[in-house]
Scaffold this motif. Structure first.
Motif, PDB file in Angstrom:
ATOM      1  N   GLU A  39      45.323  81.520   5.752  1.00 54.75           N
ATOM      2  CA  GLU A  39      44.364  81.203   6.812  1.00 54.75           C
ATOM      3  C   GLU A  39      43.185  80.397   6.285  1.00 54.75           C
ATOM      4  N   ARG A  40      42.931  80.464   4.989  1.00 58.32           N
ATOM      5  CA  ARG A  40      41.848  79.666   4.409  1.00 58.32           C
ATOM      6  C   ARG A  40      42.091  78.176   4.658  1.00 58.32           C
ATOM      7  N   GLN A  41      43.351  77.741   4.565  1.00 55.90           N
ATOM      8  CA  GLN A  41      43.664  76.332   4.807  1.00 55.90           C
ATOM      9  C   GLN A  41      43.466  75.966   6.267  1.00 55.90           C
ATOM     10  N   PHE A  42      43.879  76.856   7.173  1.00 59.59           N
ATOM     11  CA  PHE A  42      43.679  76.589   8.597  1.00 59.59           C
ATOM     12  C   PHE A  42      42.194  76.419   8.899  1.00 59.59           C
ATOM     13  N   GLU A  43      41.367  77.304   8.354  1.00 60.96           N
ATOM     14  CA  GLU A  43      39.928  77.244   8.609  1.00 60.96           C
ATOM     15  C   GLU A  43      39.306  76.009   7.967  1.00 60.96           C
ATOM     16  N   TYR A  44      39.773  75.668   6.755  1.00 62.75           N
ATOM     17  CA  TYR A  44      39.259  74.459   6.088  1.00 62.75           C
ATOM     18  C   TYR A  44      39.560  73.230   6.931  1.00 62.75           C
ATOM     19  N   TYR A  45      40.798  73.145   7.410  1.00 64.16           N
ATOM     20  CA  TYR A  45      41.179  71.961   8.173  1.00 64.16           C
ATOM     21  C   TYR A  45      40.403  71.883   9.482  1.00 64.16           C
ATOM     22  N   LYS A  46      40.184  73.015  10.149  1.00 65.22           N
ATOM     23  CA  LYS A  46      39.395  73.018  11.380  1.00 65.22           C
ATOM     24  C   LYS A  46      37.965  72.546  11.108  1.00 65.22           C
ATOM     25  N   GLN A  47      37.385  73.022  10.020  1.00 65.86           N
ATOM     26  CA  GLN A  47      36.017  72.607   9.675  1.00 65.86           C
ATOM     27  C   GLN A  47      35.968  71.103   9.401  1.00 65.86           C
ATOM     28  N   TYR A  50      34.970  67.756  22.019  1.00 56.40           N
ATOM     29  CA  TYR A  50      35.887  68.894  22.161  1.00 56.40           C
ATOM     30  C   TYR A  50      35.393  69.932  23.160  1.00 56.40           C
ATOM     31  N   GLU A  51      34.053  70.062  23.299  1.00 55.66           N
ATOM     32  CA  GLU A  51      33.525  71.050  24.254  1.00 55.66           C
ATOM     33  C   GLU A  51      33.921  70.711  25.687  1.00 55.66           C
ATOM     34  N   LEU A  52      34.144  69.430  25.962  1.00 57.91           N
ATOM     35  CA  LEU A  52      34.533  68.989  27.300  1.00 57.91           C
ATOM     36  C   LEU A  52      36.031  68.694  27.386  1.00 57.91           C
ATOM     37  N   GLY A  53      36.739  68.961  26.281  1.00 62.55           N
ATOM     38  CA  GLY A  53      38.178  68.702  26.216  1.00 62.55           C
ATOM     39  C   GLY A  53      38.977  69.976  26.031  1.00 62.55           C
ATOM     40  N   TYR A  54      39.644  70.068  24.872  1.00 68.22           N
ATOM     41  CA  TYR A  54      40.530  71.219  24.629  1.00 68.22           C
ATOM     42  C   TYR A  54      39.964  72.205  23.623  1.00 68.22           C
ATOM     43  N   GLY A  55      38.663  72.105  23.366  1.00 67.38           N
ATOM     44  CA  GLY A  55      37.949  73.152  22.662  1.00 67.38           C
ATOM     45  C   GLY A  55      38.270  73.317  21.185  1.00 67.38           C
ATOM     46  N   GLU A  56      37.979  74.504  20.689  1.00 71.31           N
ATOM     47  CA  GLU A  56      38.123  74.819  19.274  1.00 71.31           C
ATOM     48  C   GLU A  56      39.563  75.122  18.878  1.00 71.31           C
ATOM     49  N   ARG A  57      40.438  75.251  19.857  1.00 68.73           N
ATOM     50  CA  ARG A  57      41.824  75.609  19.551  1.00 68.73           C
ATOM     51  C   ARG A  57      42.788  74.435  19.722  1.00 68.73           C
ATOM     52  N   GLY A  58      42.452  73.481  20.584  1.00 67.10           N
ATOM     53  CA  GLY A  58      43.339  72.355  20.827  1.00 67.10           C
ATOM     54  C   GLY A  58      44.562  72.768  21.621  1.00 67.10           C
ATOM     55  N   THR A  59      45.580  71.919  21.574  1.00 67.79           N
ATOM     56  CA  THR A  59      46.861  72.222  22.212  1.00 67.79           C
ATOM     57  C   THR A  59      47.962  71.891  21.215  1.00 67.79           C
ATOM     58  N   GLN A  60      49.192  71.911  21.675  1.00 62.44           N
ATOM     59  CA  GLN A  60      50.313  71.644  20.781  1.00 62.44           C
ATOM     60  C   GLN A  60      50.234  70.248  20.162  1.00 62.44           C
ATOM     61  N   ASN A  61      49.792  69.258  20.941  1.00 62.99           N
ATOM     62  CA  ASN A  61      49.731  67.882  20.451  1.00 62.99           C
ATOM     63  C   ASN A  61      48.331  67.433  20.063  1.00 62.99           C
ATOM     64  N   ILE A  62      47.351  68.274  20.321  1.00 67.96           N
ATOM     65  CA  ILE A  62      45.957  67.890  20.085  1.00 67.96           C
ATOM     66  C   ILE A  62      45.310  68.920  19.164  1.00 67.96           C
ATOM     67  N   PRO A  63      44.876  68.513  17.972  1.00 68.56           N
ATOM     68  CA  PRO A  63      44.267  69.454  17.038  1.00 68.56           C
ATOM     69  C   PRO A  63      42.955  70.034  17.562  1.00 68.56           C
ATOM     70  N   ALA A  64      42.524  71.111  16.939  1.00 70.70           N
ATOM     71  CA  ALA A  64      41.248  71.745  17.288  1.00 70.70           C
ATOM     72  C   ALA A  64      40.094  70.762  17.065  1.00 70.70           C
ATOM     73  N   PHE A  65      39.042  70.907  17.866  1.00 70.33           N
ATOM     74  CA  PHE A  65      37.800  70.131  17.748  1.00 70.33           C
ATOM     75  C   PHE A  65      38.010  68.628  17.966  1.00 70.33           C
ATOM     76  N   SER A  66      39.087  68.240  18.627  1.00 70.31           N
ATOM     77  CA  SER A  66      39.391  66.813  18.765  1.00 70.31           C
ATOM     78  C   SER A  66      38.519  66.129  19.811  1.00 70.31           C
ATOM     79  N   THR A  67      37.981  64.967  19.437  1.00 68.48           N
ATOM     80  CA  THR A  67      37.386  64.050  20.398  1.00 68.48           C
ATOM     81  C   THR A  67      38.529  63.287  21.064  1.00 68.48           C
ATOM     82  N   LEU A  68      38.508  63.213  22.380  1.00 66.35           N
ATOM     83  CA  LEU A  68      39.569  62.547  23.135  1.00 66.35           C
ATOM     84  C   LEU A  68      39.060  61.204  23.629  1.00 66.35           C
ATOM     85  N   ILE A  69      39.804  60.157  23.364  1.00 63.06           N
ATOM     86  CA  ILE A  69      39.432  58.814  23.804  1.00 63.06           C
ATOM     87  C   ILE A  69      40.421  58.395  24.889  1.00 63.06           C
TER      88      ILE A  69
END
Length: 295
Positions: free
Chosen positions: A160-168, A267-286
């Motif tokens: 889980e350390r890697q998951f958290e690192y990548y999210k950060q 990300y706060e106005l998109g898919y948030g801190e978790r993302g979706t299957q195709n969209i990573p967490a914290f993603s800015t959507l263009i």
């Protein structure tokens, strides 16, 4: 008088005989009609029935194996051999072969589905080599056999350390993009943090927050990865604004019908801190969005 009586008796007797004869013929006719045809057939020999019934059901079994068990049609002979061998195997031998087959199925699923999903969650790309299949498989095998040095819970805490690192890292990268993007002279930022750029300004009606709209659009991540596009489907999308992410709700209400905008959605106005299957967490959507119609 005596002759008359004799005639009556004779006539009555004839009538009874005729009636009885008629009833007999009707009964025989009914019996013939009610006799099932199969009673006239001869039974099959048991071995003939058994074999032909197996052949008769083989077509549906083949369809089941191909569609439900994903057995390649070129390997049906192995299924046939297993069917023939099964009566001579012990329960333990059958369980051993079933367990082996289950392992093969899991191995295929790992290479085709699990590893790409882990790579996406841990490194951001499903096709990266970050997760090594052979080492992942060895970890699974050691855990199943009880020979691993770590418990499953302890191992998960390490991974889980890697998951958290990548999210950060994702969060910092996307925030940095928005900071730089806001410096562009043609980019405007709203109070919520939504950024947008006007490509074409329309002159039609503007949608309310519950309006049905028809749009063409393309959505991508800050690295250029396109995750959705109505252009590729060659068909506009229709939806109610109350049913979409907040960034779309706000952004489309800024657009008169006929406009083309580029929206930069935090990300706060998109898919948030978790993302979706195709969209990573914290993603800015263009999104490039064309507002075709306000219904």
């Amino acid at each position: 008088m005596q002759l008359r009586s004799l005639l009556i008796i004779a006539l009555a007797g004839a009538t009874v005989c005729a009636t009885a004869s008629s009833r007999k013929k009707k009964t025989e006719t009914d019996a013939a009609l009610l006799t099932p045809a199969f009673e006239k057939l001869q039974p099959l020999a048991a071995d003939t029935f058994s074999y032909t019934m197996g052949v008769a059901q083989s077509a549906s079994l083949k369809t089941y194996l191909e569609q439900r068990e994903n057995v390649d049609s070129n390997f049906m002979s192995f299924v046939a051999q297993a069917l023939m061998d099964a009566p001579s195997l012990t329960d333990a031998q059958i369980k051993e072969k079933q367990a082996y087959a289950a392992g093969l199925k899991i191995a295929k699923m790992n290479s085709e589905q699990v590893i790409p999903q882990l790579n996406m969650a841990a490194a951001g790309k499903s096709d990266t080599t970050y997760t090594d299949l052979s080492l992942y498989t060895k970890g699974l095998a050691d855990g199943l056999k009880g020979t691993s040095l770590l418990s499953a819970d302890s191992a998960m805490k390490v991974a889980e350390r890697q998951f958290e690192y990548y999210k950060q890292e994702l969060k910092e990268r996307n925030q940095a993009f928005l900071v730089e993007n806001a410096k562009q002279s043609d980019v405007k930022t709203t109070a919520s943090g939504l950024q947008y750029r006007v490509i074409t300004q329309g002159t039609g009606a503007m949608p309310a927050d519950t309006a049905d709209v028809e749009v063409q659009y393309e959505g991508k991540l800050i690295d250029g990865t396109v995750f959705d596009s109505s252009y590729k489907r060659k068909k506009p999308a229709s939806f109610n604004l109350s049913k979409v992410i907040k960034g779309w709700q706000e952004g489309l209400q800024l657009m008169p019908e006929g406009s083309v905008y580029e929206l930069y959605i935090p990300y706060e106005l998109g898919y948030g801190e978790r993302g979706t299957q195709n969209i990573p967490a914290f993603s800015t959507l263009i999104f490039k969005v064309e507002l075709l119609k306000v219904k």
